[in-house]
Enzyme design. Structure first.
Site: not given
Lengths: 538, 278
Positions: A366-368, A215, A429-430, A219
């Site tokens: 979300h992370f894209h 995580h 996913r994956r 950041y």
């Protein structure tokens, strides 16, 4: 061109080269997973591609960009020479060699383990050694940032460290803490297994150690965007920073609350009890605080700028902002994406809601959206802002820059919003392909095609970005020297040591990490769990 | 030296409340979290599940199995494994340290007649072993030894070999030339068979063969290499799985898959993977 400018440009071009390559193969991946390319490629090729995409985006683009940006800030914000310049060049070459050493086994199909490793999958040992080289080089960068700040403080006793440098050092300190987890996983577990010394691996422990990193690393990638928000955006908008203290607090809160929270990536994992998951989820909620502080402070700073430019009324200042400037435009677009992405992140963070979307396309979306959208668009804006300073040349027109930023924003929205929706439908996913003959999966097809369309827009934008920067090197317009970093409304004359260094915060991080991760890691040593058989991909 | 000292004495006073209150704030949040997560929530959840406070807290910490919110069902039925092979670190080390030279001697003594010295079998009834995965050979020999798999010849032969010898033999055959899919048979394969290998058939719950049987894919360690295997042997084994006469596949994976394949598909798949020794 000064040597340090060449150093920054060398880092940035590696970062953006990897970025462009990853965009191309990313689009190929979307194509083969869509109904349009259903008969193209093998699963092995897909996983080679997705590993190369992840490594290029998550390790190469970010690490090189952040290192280059850090050197730039250290020289410009502190207005003094970079200490240890030859160390910096050495680290650059080691990191670049590390990238090559990593990419070769990926290309040969000997490292189809994705950028997050997923033990007991085991890649060629060179894959991991290459990544260790990149990380070790980035540690050199961290030390140089710390040295730069320390020498400046010695030369300027009792003066507040400029916010841009304070934030950059916050990121360096964060990165040193962050990499402890993955370094322990690689050195004590994965590399011995990859070398064949052991045939089994404790996956619970390796996942826990990786969550330590997983995580906070996000950041680490994010902070340059926030550095731009606080130190460049108010100036670009023609105003001042609303509060310097708020900026310092934000970066400190990121340092504290991005680390003891990684276990929210393990909510579905059986190796930890509910109590430790609860504690880390509660701490995760506090990561929202610095983001909310930032939204408030930057909006206030923009309002100051808008009103200085003649904006009136409750919202009139928004229209008065100089949206034609790439940095301001990118900030507006980044905030919109941050809004959607932040909402999605709150869903991921909750134990029950996470159970619904875990391992679905929701997470990929979300992370894209957060990283590929909000963060990378600020990388673009930073590059656009500082390229004239590095090359001494200026843009003939800002229109292609704005077009590129808009294309990126539209592309990210068109790609990730359907992905979120598909995740709610249960699209996993994956995986390398979908069987569209299945009636349930067939219903996903149109949305997958729409998100592929978003990918096409993104690739066009990525090429335009590279073109915009590359052509600047040959521009005939000479750059005028403009101030870069924003002044605060009340520039700080003296700040408490707590807001001018990291001693206190390092102690608090240590305490938090011991309490949040101490027992979860110790339990594997007190009572070792059954290990998984190492699975060597070849 | 005097003046910086004087200047810094004032920030020192300024620092103290920062140091105190930031520590208090950060630690309070953490301690409240620990109090809620470790004590309050599990104890309250435990009431509903009929658990005492101590058990509920231990479960929340992961010291005792189960959730503090649910009673843990007690399962006393004993499962009977279809195979006695357990991939412990010890077994894996035995395999990793097997002696190929010793294996060759044993092969020349025992295996050569049916499986060939180089692992190329002369008869359609017996599989080629050259380049086969060491773990796969070990698993089958061990299963013959323990009776999980039976064969008129192999059962007694395997019983005469001890565990390290099994590993040596496995390592010897595994060390022969690696086997790859034969491009000639691949090019001739019908698209429906290629589809089955690459993508399976989700409508019949058949996973792709390649998801386990391709080198480096995600199958269990004992998954055999199928490339360049005799098609007669593959057909025979798939039929034995389909009828459950052979049943040493963990989780009945191959029994389920083979029972869902048609006769034509079995033949087509066997031809897809069949031998192509040059």
């Amino acid at each position: 061109m000064r040597n340090v400018d060449r150093l920054c440009l060398a880092h940035f071009w590696v970062a953006f080269g990897a970025f462009l390559f990853a965009c191309v193969i990313g689009l190929w991946q979307m194509w083969v997973r869509s109904p349009l390319g259903a008969k193209v490629g093998t699963p092995e090729q897909y996983f080679i591609s997705v590993t190369a995409h992840g490594v290029s985006m998550a390790y190469v683009l970010t690490t090189f960009f952040i290192m280059g940006f850090g050197y730039f800030v250290a020289v410009t914000a502190l207005n003094r020479k970079l200490p240890g310049r030859w160390w910096a060049w050495g680290a650059y070459w080691v990191a670049l060699l590390g990238v090559v050493v990593t990419l070769i086994p990926i290309g040969l199909g000997k490292a189809t383990v994705l950028f997050t490793f997923y033990p007991p999958l085991m890649a060629s040992v060179w894959f991991y050694i290459g990544l260790v080289m990149v990380v070790a080089a980035s540690w050199v960068w961290c030390v140089l940032m710390l040295v730069a700040m320390r020498t400046w403080k010695q030369e300027n006793p009792a003066r507040p460290v400029p916010l841009a440098m304070f934030a950059t050092v916050a990121n360096a300190v964060l990165w040193l803490w962050t990499t402890v987890g993955v370094a322990a996983e690689l050195l004590f577990q994965v590399i011995p297994a990859a070398l064949g010394f052991v045939q089994t691996i404790d996956v619970g422990l390796s996942r826990t150690l990786f969550s330590w990193t997983l995580h906070a690393i996000v950041y680490f990638w994010l902070l340059p965007a926030y550095i731009a928000f606080y130190t460049m955006v108010p100036r670009a908008a023609g105003g001042r920073l609303y509060s310097d203290t708020m900026g310092r607090l934000t970066f400190i809160l990121f340092l504290i609350y991005s680390l003891p929270v990684g276990m929210h990536h393990l909510l579905m994992d059986p190796e930890h009890g509910n109590a430790t998951k609860f504690v880390q989820v509660l701490l995760t909620a506090f990561v929202a605080v610095p983001t909310l502080l930032t939204i408030f402070t930057i909006t206030a700073s923009l309002e100051i700028a808008g009103r200085l430019r003649g904006g009136r009324g409750v919202l009139g200042w928004i229209a008065a902002l100089p949206w034609e400037r790439p940095m301001v435009l990118a900030t507006g677009l980044a905030f919109v994406m941050l809004g959607f992405g932040g909402f999605g992140g709150i869903v991921n963070m909750g134990y029950g809601m996470n159970a619904m979307v875990h391992n679905t396309s929701w997470v990929t979306a979300h992370f894209h959206l957060i990283f590929g959208g909000s963060v990378v668009i600020m990388y673009f804006a930073i590059a656009y802002e500082i390229w004239p300073r590095l090359t001494g040349r200026d843009y003939k027109s800002l229109a292609p820059l704005r077009l590129q930023l808009w294309l990126w924003f539209v592309g990210i929205m068109v790609m990730t919003l359907p992905w979120h929706w598909l995740g709610l439908q249960g699209q996993w996913r994956r995986v390398s392909n979908f069987n569209y003959a299945d009636p349930i999966i067939a219903a996903w097809g149109p949305w997958v095609v729409v998100s592929f369309g978003g990918g096409v827009i993104l690739l066009v934008s990525a090429f335009l970005f590279t073109w915009n920067l590359a052509t600047l090197h040959r521009s005939t317009v000479l750059a005028a020297v403009r101030p870069l970093f924003a002044l605060a409304v009340h520039p700080p004359q003296r700040v408490p040591a707590a807001l001018n260094g990291f001693g206190l915060w390092n102690v608090l991080v240590l305490v938090l990490m011991v309490l949040a991760y101490g027992f979860p890691i110790a339990q594997f040593l007190i009572e070792p769990s059954p290990s998984a058989i190492v699975h060597r991909v070849r | 030296m005097m003046s910086p000292h004087r200047v810094s004495s004032e920030p020192h006073v300024l620092d103290q409340p920062w140091r105190l209150w930031s520590t208090v704030a950060v630690m309070s949040i953490l301690l409240i979290g620990i109090l809620l997560g470790v004590v309050v929530i599990p104890v309250v959840q435990g009431w509903g599940a009929g658990l005492d406070a101590y058990t509920a807290i231990c479960r929340a910490l992961g010291i005792l199995p189960g959730s503090p919110a649910q009673p843990q069902p007690l399962d006393k039925t004993l499962a009977t494994p279809v195979s006695q092979v357990v991939w412990t670190p010890l077994v894996l080390q035995i395999l990793a340290r097997a002696d190929v030279a010793k294996g060759r001697v044993k092969v020349q003594e025992v295996c050569v007649a049916c499986h060939g010295e180089a692992g190329v079998s002369p008869s359609p009834d017996f599989p080629h072993l050259a380049g086969q995965s060491g773990a796969a050979i070990y698993k089958q020999l061990y299963d013959y030894r323990t009776g999980s798999r039976t064969h008129p010849l192999m059962t007694d032969l395997a019983k005469s070999l001890d565990e390290p010898t099994i590993a040596d033999v496995a390592a010897y055959y595994a060390g022969q030339a690696q086997r790859n899919l034969n491009p000639v048979t691949l090019a001739n394969a019908p698209p429906s068979i290629v589809h089955l290998v690459e993508l399976g058939d989700p409508r019949r719950n058949i996973p792709p063969c390649a998801s386990c049987h391709r080198q480096g894919s995600g199958g269990p360690i004992e998954t055999p290499v199928l490339a360049e295997q005799r098609d007669e042997y593959l057909i025979q084994q798939m039929k034995l799985y389909a009828s459950s006469e052979r049943r040493n596949d963990v989780y009945a994976r191959m029994r389920l898959i083979a029972s869902r394949l048609t006769e034509e598909e079995i033949i087509g798949l066997a031809r897809y993977y069949r031998a192509g020794f040059k």
